[in-house]
Design an enzyme around this catalytic site. Structure first.
Site, PDB file in Angstrom:
ATOM      1  N   TYR A   1     -41.776  28.849  -3.661  1.00 10.41           N
ATOM      2  CA  TYR A   1     -42.176  29.987  -2.821  1.00 10.41           C
ATOM      3  C   TYR A   1     -43.514  30.553  -3.319  1.00 10.41           C
ATOM      4  O   TYR A   1     -44.444  30.763  -2.540  1.00 10.41           O
ATOM      5  CB  TYR A   1     -41.107  31.079  -2.843  1.00 10.41           C
ATOM      6  CG  TYR A   1     -41.541  32.353  -2.156  1.00 10.41           C
ATOM      7  CD1 TYR A   1     -41.512  32.469  -0.770  1.00 10.41           C
ATOM      8  CD2 TYR A   1     -42.022  33.446  -2.888  1.00 10.41           C
ATOM      9  CE1 TYR A   1     -41.929  33.635  -0.129  1.00 10.41           C
ATOM     10  CE2 TYR A   1     -42.436  34.616  -2.260  1.00 10.41           C
ATOM     11  CZ  TYR A   1     -42.391  34.698  -0.878  1.00 10.41           C
ATOM     12  OH  TYR A   1     -42.822  35.851  -0.254  1.00 10.41           O
TER      13      TYR A   1
ATOM     14  N   LYS B   1     -47.359  30.875  -1.412  1.00  9.65           N
ATOM     15  CA  LYS B   1     -48.148  32.092  -1.208  1.00  9.65           C
ATOM     16  C   LYS B   1     -49.540  31.955  -1.843  1.00  9.65           C
ATOM     17  O   LYS B   1     -50.514  32.531  -1.348  1.00  9.65           O
ATOM     18  CB  LYS B   1     -47.385  33.304  -1.752  1.00  9.65           C
ATOM     19  CG  LYS B   1     -46.126  33.617  -0.940  1.00  9.65           C
ATOM     20  CD  LYS B   1     -46.461  33.840   0.535  1.00  9.65           C
ATOM     21  CE  LYS B   1     -45.284  34.267   1.369  1.00  9.65           C
ATOM     22  NZ  LYS B   1     -45.633  34.538   2.777  1.00  9.65           N
TER      23      LYS B   1
ATOM     24  N   ASP C   1     -42.837  24.570  15.151  1.00 10.84           N
ATOM     25  CA  ASP C   1     -42.807  23.649  16.290  1.00 10.84           C
ATOM     26  C   ASP C   1     -44.180  23.674  16.989  1.00 10.84           C
ATOM     27  O   ASP C   1     -44.483  24.590  17.750  1.00 10.84           O
ATOM     28  CB  ASP C   1     -41.680  24.105  17.239  1.00 10.84           C
ATOM     29  CG  ASP C   1     -41.558  23.230  18.478  1.00 10.84           C
ATOM     30  OD1 ASP C   1     -42.474  22.429  18.765  1.00 10.84           O
ATOM     31  OD2 ASP C   1     -40.531  23.374  19.172  1.00 10.84           O
TER      32      ASP C   1
ATOM     33  N   SER D   1     -48.504  37.260  -0.826  1.00  7.25           N
ATOM     34  CA  SER D   1     -47.571  37.971  -1.718  1.00  7.25           C
ATOM     35  C   SER D   1     -48.191  38.104  -3.101  1.00  7.25           C
ATOM     36  O   SER D   1     -49.009  37.270  -3.508  1.00  7.25           O
ATOM     37  CB  SER D   1     -46.262  37.181  -1.843  1.00  7.25           C
ATOM     38  OG  SER D   1     -45.406  37.782  -2.809  1.00  7.25           O
TER      39      SER D   1
HETATM   40  N1  LIG Z   1     -39.728  41.207   1.224  1.00  2.00           N
HETATM   41  C1  LIG Z   1     -40.449  40.908   0.155  1.00  2.00           C
HETATM   42  O1  LIG Z   1     -40.067  41.185  -0.988  1.00  2.00           O
HETATM   43  C2  LIG Z   1     -41.789  40.234   0.337  1.00  2.00           C
HETATM   44  C3  LIG Z   1     -42.773  40.393  -0.697  1.00  2.00           C
HETATM   45  C4  LIG Z   1     -44.026  39.793  -0.528  1.00  2.00           C
HETATM   46  C5  LIG Z   1     -44.294  39.079   0.609  1.00  2.00           C
HETATM   47  N2  LIG Z   1     -43.354  38.937   1.579  1.00  2.00           N
HETATM   48  C6  LIG Z   1     -43.709  38.178   2.775  1.00  2.00           C
HETATM   49  O2  LIG Z   1     -43.728  39.044   3.884  1.00  2.00           O
HETATM   50  C7  LIG Z   1     -43.440  38.296   5.075  1.00  2.00           C
HETATM   51  C8  LIG Z   1     -42.335  38.995   5.843  1.00  2.00           C
HETATM   52  O3  LIG Z   1     -41.175  39.008   5.028  1.00  2.00           O
HETATM   53  P1  LIG Z   1     -39.992  40.067   5.209  1.00  2.00           P
HETATM   54  O4  LIG Z   1     -39.613  40.484   3.843  1.00  2.00           O
HETATM   55  O5  LIG Z   1     -40.346  41.082   6.224  1.00  2.00           O
HETATM   56  O6  LIG Z   1     -38.830  39.082   5.717  1.00  2.00           O
HETATM   57  P2  LIG Z   1     -37.757  39.203   6.893  1.00  2.00           P
HETATM   58  O7  LIG Z   1     -36.769  38.112   6.628  1.00  2.00           O
HETATM   59  O8  LIG Z   1     -37.285  40.606   7.031  1.00  2.00           O
HETATM   60  O9  LIG Z   1     -38.618  38.845   8.205  1.00  2.00           O
HETATM   61  C9  LIG Z   1     -39.147  37.570   8.419  1.00  2.00           C
HETATM   62  C10 LIG Z   1     -39.099  37.285   9.921  1.00  2.00           C
HETATM   63  O10 LIG Z   1     -39.678  35.995  10.124  1.00  2.00           O
HETATM   64  C11 LIG Z   1     -38.893  35.318  11.100  1.00  2.00           C
HETATM   65  N3  LIG Z   1     -39.044  33.874  10.970  1.00  2.00           N
HETATM   66  C12 LIG Z   1     -38.577  33.091   9.963  1.00  2.00           C
HETATM   67  N4  LIG Z   1     -38.858  31.804  10.218  1.00  2.00           N
HETATM   68  C13 LIG Z   1     -39.532  31.774  11.402  1.00  2.00           C
HETATM   69  C14 LIG Z   1     -40.068  30.732  12.198  1.00  2.00           C
HETATM   70  N5  LIG Z   1     -39.947  29.449  11.822  1.00  2.00           N
HETATM   71  N6  LIG Z   1     -40.698  31.047  13.352  1.00  2.00           N
HETATM   72  C15 LIG Z   1     -40.799  32.347  13.737  1.00  2.00           C
HETATM   73  N7  LIG Z   1     -40.290  33.374  13.035  1.00  2.00           N
HETATM   74  C16 LIG Z   1     -39.655  33.097  11.877  1.00  2.00           C
HETATM   75  C17 LIG Z   1     -37.458  35.778  10.816  1.00  2.00           C
HETATM   76  O11 LIG Z   1     -36.602  35.561  11.946  1.00  2.00           O
HETATM   77  C18 LIG Z   1     -37.661  37.242  10.479  1.00  2.00           C
HETATM   78  O12 LIG Z   1     -37.548  38.066  11.623  1.00  2.00           O
HETATM   79  C19 LIG Z   1     -43.086  36.887   4.613  1.00  2.00           C
HETATM   80  O13 LIG Z   1     -44.210  36.048   4.756  1.00  2.00           O
HETATM   81  C20 LIG Z   1     -42.732  37.069   3.155  1.00  2.00           C
HETATM   82  O14 LIG Z   1     -42.941  35.897   2.397  1.00  2.00           O
HETATM   83  C21 LIG Z   1     -42.112  39.521   1.474  1.00  2.00           C
END
Ligand SMILES: NC(=O)c1ccc[n+]([C@@H]2O[C@H](COP(=O)([O-])OP(=O)(O)OC[C@H]3O[C@@H](n4cnc5c(N)ncnc54)[C@H](O)[C@@H]3O)[C@@H](O)[C@H]2O)c1
Length: 248
Positions: free
Chosen positions: A152, A156, A66, A139
């Site tokens: 996805y 990234k 937003d 990622s």
């Molecule tokens: N978990 C994995 O395996 C993994 C691996 C590589 C990269 N990542 C990346 O790491 C980052 C964090 O992921 P995670 O695993 O901690 O996920 P998670 O779901 O635990 O946390 C993501 C957070 O982002 C918030 N969020 C989502 N949409 C939003 C928005 N529109 N505005 C504000 N906040 C928002 C969610 O409420 C949540 O608290 C992400 O960018 C993800 O793509 C994750």
């Protein structure tokens, strides 16, 4: 000589998006432990408030998709040293052509447009201060993609390219821009990527990680702290793997 007891982020103000959960929470905890003031930013008000209270830090409920809300939030901030674009969403494994447009839009909006909004709002402040550090959470998916997660993975890859382009563009303003490529982490997102949860699915993912474990919020917090700190003063435009050797 530098004080060996000095906290690594002392005196710095940081914003961490998606800090209510997973990797973002790990980054926020590490930054606070290293002396930063951290704005916990998340769309999830309940978990965001809990995290902010636990760390005695301010919380802003924000949907990073937003633009008006992001611009208003930035208007309240006088000064930001560190911006961590961590919030992100995934989609469950599916053939590329079977992913619905709504799902594609959600991934593109949060993972790409959200970063654009935060950069649009905060780069002018960093330029005015002639300093800043931006850390984007990309990622290993952007470097070594797994089938079934194409849109996805592509988001990234976009984050990594945006990081390098921003680093080139903002270096004259003493603003550094880097990315982190975590491998799969045991956060709420993991079951989305795996398309469920079972010992077999976990073993399949772990089998692709030479160090044999999932990435933790602390692993990502440590890398983010380094990149955001003055220890990385000469580091810009890199995407650091925190992946236990996944992309080797
Ligand atoms: N978990 C994995 O395996 C993994 C691996 C590589 C990269 N990542 C990346 O790491 C980052 C964090 O992921 P995670 O695993 O901690 O996920 P998670 O779901 O635990 O946390 C993501 C957070 O982002 C918030 N969020 C989502 N949409 C939003 C928005 N529109 N505005 C504000 N906040 C928002 C969610 O409420 C949540 O608290 C992400 O960018 C993800 O793509 C994750």
């Amino acid at each position: 000589m530098n004080n060996p007891n000095a906290l690594r982020l002392a005196g710095k103000t940081a914003i961490v998006t998606g800090a209510a959960s997973g990797f973002g929470a790990g980054i926020a905890r590490k930054f606070v432990a290293e002396g930063a003031k951290v704005w916990i930013v998340d769309i999830d008000a309940t978990r965001g408030e809990i995290m902010a209270q636990a760390l005695s830090m301010p919380f802003a409920r924000l949907d990073i998709c937003d633009w008006a809300a992001v611009r208003n939030f930035a208007g309240l901030m006088e000064h930001v040293d560190i911006l961590v674009n961590n919030a992100g969403v995934g989609h469950t494994p599916a053939a590329a052509e079977d992913v619905e447009a709504d799902t594609f839009d959600r991934v593109a909006n949060v993972n790409m447009r959200g970063i654009y909004h935060l950069c649009r709002a905060f780069i002018p402040k960093m330029k005015a201060a002639r300093k800043g550090a931006i850390v984007n959470i990309a990622s290993t998916a952007g470097v070594r993609p797994r089938g079934g997660l194409t849109w996805y993975n592509a988001s990234k890859g976009w984050v990594i390219t945006a990081t390098k382009s921003l680093a080139a563009e903002l270096a004259p303003f003493n603003i550094r821009v880097n990315a982190i490529n975590p491998v799969a982490g045991d956060t709420p997102l993991l079951t989305t990527f795996m398309g469920g949860d079972s010992e077999e699915l976990r073993a399949k993912f772990l089998g692709t990680i030479p160090l044999g474990r999932f990435c933790s919020p602390e692993d990502v917090g440590g890398a983010a702290c380094y990149l955001a700190s003055d220890e990385a003063a000469m580091v810009t435009g890199v995407a650091i793997e925190v992946d236990g050797g996944r992309v080797l």
